[in-house]
Design a protein around this motif. Structure first.
Motif, PDB file in Angstrom:
ATOM      1  N   TYR A 253       0.786  -1.234   0.000  1.00 42.86           N
ATOM      2  CA  TYR A 253       0.000   0.000   0.000  1.00 42.86           C
ATOM      3  C   TYR A 253       0.821   1.289   0.000  1.00 42.86           C
ATOM      4  O   TYR A 253       0.387   2.288  -0.571  1.00 42.86           O
ATOM      5  N   ASN A 254       1.978   1.288   0.648  1.00 48.55           N
ATOM      6  CA  ASN A 254       2.695   2.549   0.851  1.00 48.55           C
ATOM      7  C   ASN A 254       3.512   2.959  -0.363  1.00 48.55           C
ATOM      8  O   ASN A 254       3.930   2.125  -1.168  1.00 48.55           O
ATOM      9  N   LYS A 255       3.774   4.257  -0.439  1.00 49.62           N
ATOM     10  CA  LYS A 255       4.571   4.814  -1.536  1.00 49.62           C
ATOM     11  C   LYS A 255       6.031   4.392  -1.381  1.00 49.62           C
ATOM     12  O   LYS A 255       6.515   4.150  -0.273  1.00 49.62           O
ATOM     13  N   THR A 256       6.721   4.303  -2.500  1.00 48.43           N
ATOM     14  CA  THR A 256       8.144   3.976  -2.480  1.00 48.43           C
ATOM     15  C   THR A 256       9.003   5.229  -2.541  1.00 48.43           C
ATOM     16  O   THR A 256      10.187   5.185  -2.241  1.00 48.43           O
ATOM     17  N   SER A 257       8.403   6.353  -2.964  1.00 46.37           N
ATOM     18  CA  SER A 257       9.084   7.644  -2.965  1.00 46.37           C
ATOM     19  C   SER A 257       8.041   8.735  -2.824  1.00 46.37           C
ATOM     20  O   SER A 257       6.840   8.494  -3.010  1.00 46.37           O
ATOM     21  N   PHE A 258       8.483   9.940  -2.506  1.00 44.57           N
ATOM     22  CA  PHE A 258       7.546  11.049  -2.323  1.00 44.57           C
ATOM     23  C   PHE A 258       6.701  11.283  -3.560  1.00 44.57           C
ATOM     24  O   PHE A 258       5.518  11.621  -3.472  1.00 44.57           O
ATOM     25  N   TRP A 259       7.283  11.105  -4.738  1.00 47.11           N
ATOM     26  CA  TRP A 259       6.588  11.405  -5.987  1.00 47.11           C
ATOM     27  C   TRP A 259       5.636  10.299  -6.437  1.00 47.11           C
ATOM     28  O   TRP A 259       4.967  10.433  -7.457  1.00 47.11           O
ATOM     29  N   ASN A 260       5.587   9.226  -5.657  1.00 43.81           N
ATOM     30  CA  ASN A 260       4.651   8.141  -5.956  1.00 43.81           C
ATOM     31  C   ASN A 260       3.247   8.548  -5.464  1.00 43.81           C
ATOM     32  O   ASN A 260       2.694   7.972  -4.530  1.00 43.81           O
ATOM     33  N   MET A 261       2.675   9.579  -6.123  1.00 43.76           N
ATOM     34  CA  MET A 261       1.456  10.229  -5.640  1.00 43.76           C
ATOM     35  C   MET A 261       0.237   9.310  -5.632  1.00 43.76           C
ATOM     36  O   MET A 261      -0.698   9.513  -4.852  1.00 43.76           O
ATOM     37  N   SER A 262       0.240   8.300  -6.485  1.00 41.87           N
ATOM     38  CA  SER A 262      -0.902   7.383  -6.522  1.00 41.87           C
ATOM     39  C   SER A 262      -1.024   6.591  -5.219  1.00 41.87           C
ATOM     40  O   SER A 262      -2.074   6.023  -4.936  1.00 41.87           O
ATOM     41  N   ARG A 263       0.061   6.578  -4.429  1.00 43.69           N
ATOM     42  CA  ARG A 263       0.039   5.858  -3.159  1.00 43.69           C
ATOM     43  C   ARG A 263       0.050   6.803  -1.958  1.00 43.69           C
ATOM     44  O   ARG A 263       0.289   6.360  -0.835  1.00 43.69           O
ATOM     45  N   TRP A 264      -0.161   8.082  -2.183  1.00 40.28           N
ATOM     46  CA  TRP A 264      -0.374   8.979  -1.047  1.00 40.28           C
ATOM     47  C   TRP A 264      -1.679   8.592  -0.371  1.00 40.28           C
ATOM     48  O   TRP A 264      -2.617   8.136  -1.029  1.00 40.28           O
ATOM     49  N   ASN A 265      -1.750   8.817   0.917  1.00 39.62           N
ATOM     50  CA  ASN A 265      -2.993   8.499   1.610  1.00 39.62           C
ATOM     51  C   ASN A 265      -4.111   9.471   1.242  1.00 39.62           C
ATOM     52  O   ASN A 265      -5.285   9.127   1.254  1.00 39.62           O
ATOM     53  N   GLY A 266      -3.744  10.714   0.935  1.00 43.23           N
ATOM     54  CA  GLY A 266      -4.724  11.720   0.547  1.00 43.23           C
ATOM     55  C   GLY A 266      -4.046  12.867  -0.173  1.00 43.23           C
ATOM     56  O   GLY A 266      -2.857  12.789  -0.493  1.00 43.23           O
ATOM     57  N   TYR A 267      -4.791  13.943  -0.408  1.00 43.64           N
ATOM     58  CA  TYR A 267      -4.267  15.030  -1.244  1.00 43.64           C
ATOM     59  C   TYR A 267      -4.528  16.409  -0.629  1.00 43.64           C
ATOM     60  O   TYR A 267      -4.704  17.377  -1.344  1.00 43.64           O
ATOM     61  N   PHE A 268      -4.569  16.483   0.720  1.00 42.14           N
ATOM     62  CA  PHE A 268      -4.738  17.747   1.452  1.00 42.14           C
ATOM     63  C   PHE A 268      -6.110  18.384   1.226  1.00 42.14           C
ATOM     64  O   PHE A 268      -6.302  19.549   1.551  1.00 42.14           O
ATOM     65  N   ILE A 269      -7.062  17.636   0.698  1.00 45.91           N
ATOM     66  CA  ILE A 269      -8.384  18.209   0.430  1.00 45.91           C
ATOM     67  C   ILE A 269      -9.106  18.549   1.734  1.00 45.91           C
ATOM     68  O   ILE A 269      -9.632  19.663   1.896  1.00 45.91           O
ATOM     69  N   LEU A 270      -9.128  17.619   2.673  1.00 49.28           N
ATOM     70  CA  LEU A 270      -9.813  17.859   3.944  1.00 49.28           C
ATOM     71  C   LEU A 270      -9.159  18.981   4.756  1.00 49.28           C
ATOM     72  O   LEU A 270      -9.874  19.840   5.292  1.00 49.28           O
ATOM     73  N   PRO A 271      -7.821  19.008   4.886  1.00 49.50           N
ATOM     74  CA  PRO A 271      -7.217  20.140   5.619  1.00 49.50           C
ATOM     75  C   PRO A 271      -7.541  21.498   4.998  1.00 49.50           C
ATOM     76  O   PRO A 271      -7.829  22.458   5.718  1.00 49.50           O
ATOM     77  N   VAL A 272      -7.502  21.589   3.667  1.00 51.51           N
ATOM     78  CA  VAL A 272      -7.808  22.860   3.000  1.00 51.51           C
ATOM     79  C   VAL A 272      -9.267  23.250   3.243  1.00 51.51           C
ATOM     80  O   VAL A 272      -9.576  24.407   3.573  1.00 51.51           O
ATOM     81  N   LEU A 273     -10.181  22.292   3.092  1.00 48.02           N
ATOM     82  CA  LEU A 273     -11.598  22.562   3.341  1.00 48.02           C
ATOM     83  C   LEU A 273     -11.836  22.951   4.806  1.00 48.02           C
ATOM     84  O   LEU A 273     -12.656  23.827   5.100  1.00 48.02           O
ATOM     85  N   SER A 274     -11.106  22.311   5.715  1.00 50.11           N
ATOM     86  CA  SER A 274     -11.255  22.602   7.137  1.00 50.11           C
ATOM     87  C   SER A 274     -10.837  24.034   7.456  1.00 50.11           C
ATOM     88  O   SER A 274     -11.545  24.760   8.165  1.00 50.11           O
ATOM     89  N   ILE A 275      -9.689  24.440   6.924  1.00 49.96           N
ATOM     90  CA  ILE A 275      -9.189  25.791   7.177  1.00 49.96           C
ATOM     91  C   ILE A 275     -10.126  26.827   6.544  1.00 49.96           C
ATOM     92  O   ILE A 275     -10.451  27.852   7.162  1.00 49.96           O
ATOM     93  N   ALA A 276     -10.573  26.565   5.310  1.00 48.04           N
ATOM     94  CA  ALA A 276     -11.442  27.519   4.600  1.00 48.04           C
ATOM     95  C   ALA A 276     -12.777  27.698   5.328  1.00 48.04           C
ATOM     96  O   ALA A 276     -13.230  28.831   5.549  1.00 48.04           O
TER      97      ALA A 276
END
Length: 360
Positions: A253-276
């Motif tokens: 499940y986990n990413k092998t490098s930072f740029w392995n974006m398909s294996r990120w757990n998320g994309y900062f959508i909830l934090p951005v929505l929370s702050i806004a």
């Protein structure tokens, strides 16, 4: 499905137990913790809605009173411009009975109390959830694998370790036996198939943050009590380590490098929505708050500057928690802010229509 048990819940401090018990009961019926948090957040906001409305009505009345005496306050400011001590005394006397400091501070106090209780309740739930996941993997998958492959492993051990379908007393189901029996691949496949992260919409594991975080916590993440860590205790894993048990799942499940974006757990959508939504709900709340005019013009300007700083600072500080901790908490924070925002907008519209009718 519900994963906790009341034996585990009993070990948790009683102050958080009602929240943890409620979350577990709801999750047992809903079947997905992300949606459980959504329903829980809506229920909580509806529960405190009467208090929220009372506070808004009280603040509206105070604001009307302040608007009524504003010309007198401005007159005092001109009259005693060079005598600040007398100015403050006269302002205080005029505003006495108009401003209620407790009511003005109530939203922030109440928000922080709810935030603290729910945040800690979520933390405790997530700790117990992750401990249970590892414990279940060990008992239901790892030990079961030993039993299912008893004959091959016993040849490596040099003796029979099963008696009546159970391990003989004192036998340690060592990972080395599986390695020597050349059954590692089969065990890894069983571990991977025995674990499915609790996803929610775009978030792959709702118990990890909606960021570039790993989907599956490594040992450091699992045991760390620092910011962003789960702070869980390792259950008894006789004969196998956390890394040996979880590595095949981590690799799956986990990413092998930072740029392995398909294996990120998320994309900062909830934090951005929370702050806004936190910022917008704060702005809406401030529009209804009466402004206390104390001191000379320079002092009032400083007060307005501090209010402005808090308007931006509080959402960022609380949004930090949405970034560093679980997506489950970020879901709660976003839904709660969104509900607060909708309540404020609805209340303002109703009061605006009421004012128009009154004016006519």
């Amino acid at each position: 499905m519900a994963i906790m048990n009341f034996g585990m819940l009993a070990a948790v401090s009683s102050i958080w137990k009602p929240i943890i018990s409620l979350l577990d009961w709801m999750n047992g019926g809903i079947g997905n913790f992300g949606w459980t948090v959504v329903v829980f957040s809506i229920m909580l906001r509806l529960l405190i809605l009467p208090l929220d409305i009372w506070q808004k009505i009280t603040m509206r009345k105070q604001k009307a009173k302040m608007d009524a005496i504003r010309p007198q306050l401005e007159k005092l400011q001109k009259q005693y411009a060079n005598r600040p001590d007398i100015l403050r005394q006269k302002q205080y006397e005029l505003q006495k009975g108009t401003m209620n400091i407790f009511t003005s501070c109530l939203p922030m106090i109440f928000t922080l109390v709810i935030f603290t209780v729910v945040f800690q309740g979520f933390r405790e739930y997530i700790v117990n959830y992750n401990q249970t996941i590892v414990s279940n993997l060990y008992n239901d998958v790892y030990l079961q694998f030993f039993k299912d492959n008893a004959e091959a492993i016993s040849q490596v051990c040099g003796y029979q370790f099963m008696n009546g379908g159970e391990f003989i007393e004192g036998f340690i189901p060592s990972y080395d036996y599986i390695r020597q029996a050349k059954l590692i691949d089969e065990l890894n496949a069983a571990l991977v198939s025995g674990y499915t992260p609790e996803g929610w919409l775009w978030v792959k594991n709702v118990f990890m943050s909606d960021t570039w975080a790993n989907v599956i916590p490594n040992l450091s993440n699992f045991t760390s009590t620092s910011i962003g860590g789960i702070g869980a205790n390792l259950p008894d894993l006789a004969g196998v380590s956390y890394d040996q048990l979880m590595t095949p799942i981590i690799n799956n499940y986990n990413k092998t490098s930072f740029w392995n974006m398909s294996r990120w757990n998320g994309y900062f959508i909830l934090p951005v929505l929370s702050i806004a939504t936190s910022f917008l709900s704060t702005k809406l709340q401030q529009k209804m708050q009466p402004v206390q005019m104390t001191g000379d013009e320079a002092q009032q300007k400083q007060q307005r500057m501090m209010n402005k700083i808090m308007t931006y600072l509080m959402p960022i500080i609380l949004g930090f928690f949405a970034i560093m901790y679980s997506a489950a908490f970020a879901i709660y924070y976003f839904v709660s802010n969104f509900m607060t925002m909708i309540t404020s907008i609805t209340f303002n519209l109703i009061m605006k229509n009421a004012d128009k009718k009154k004016a006519k």
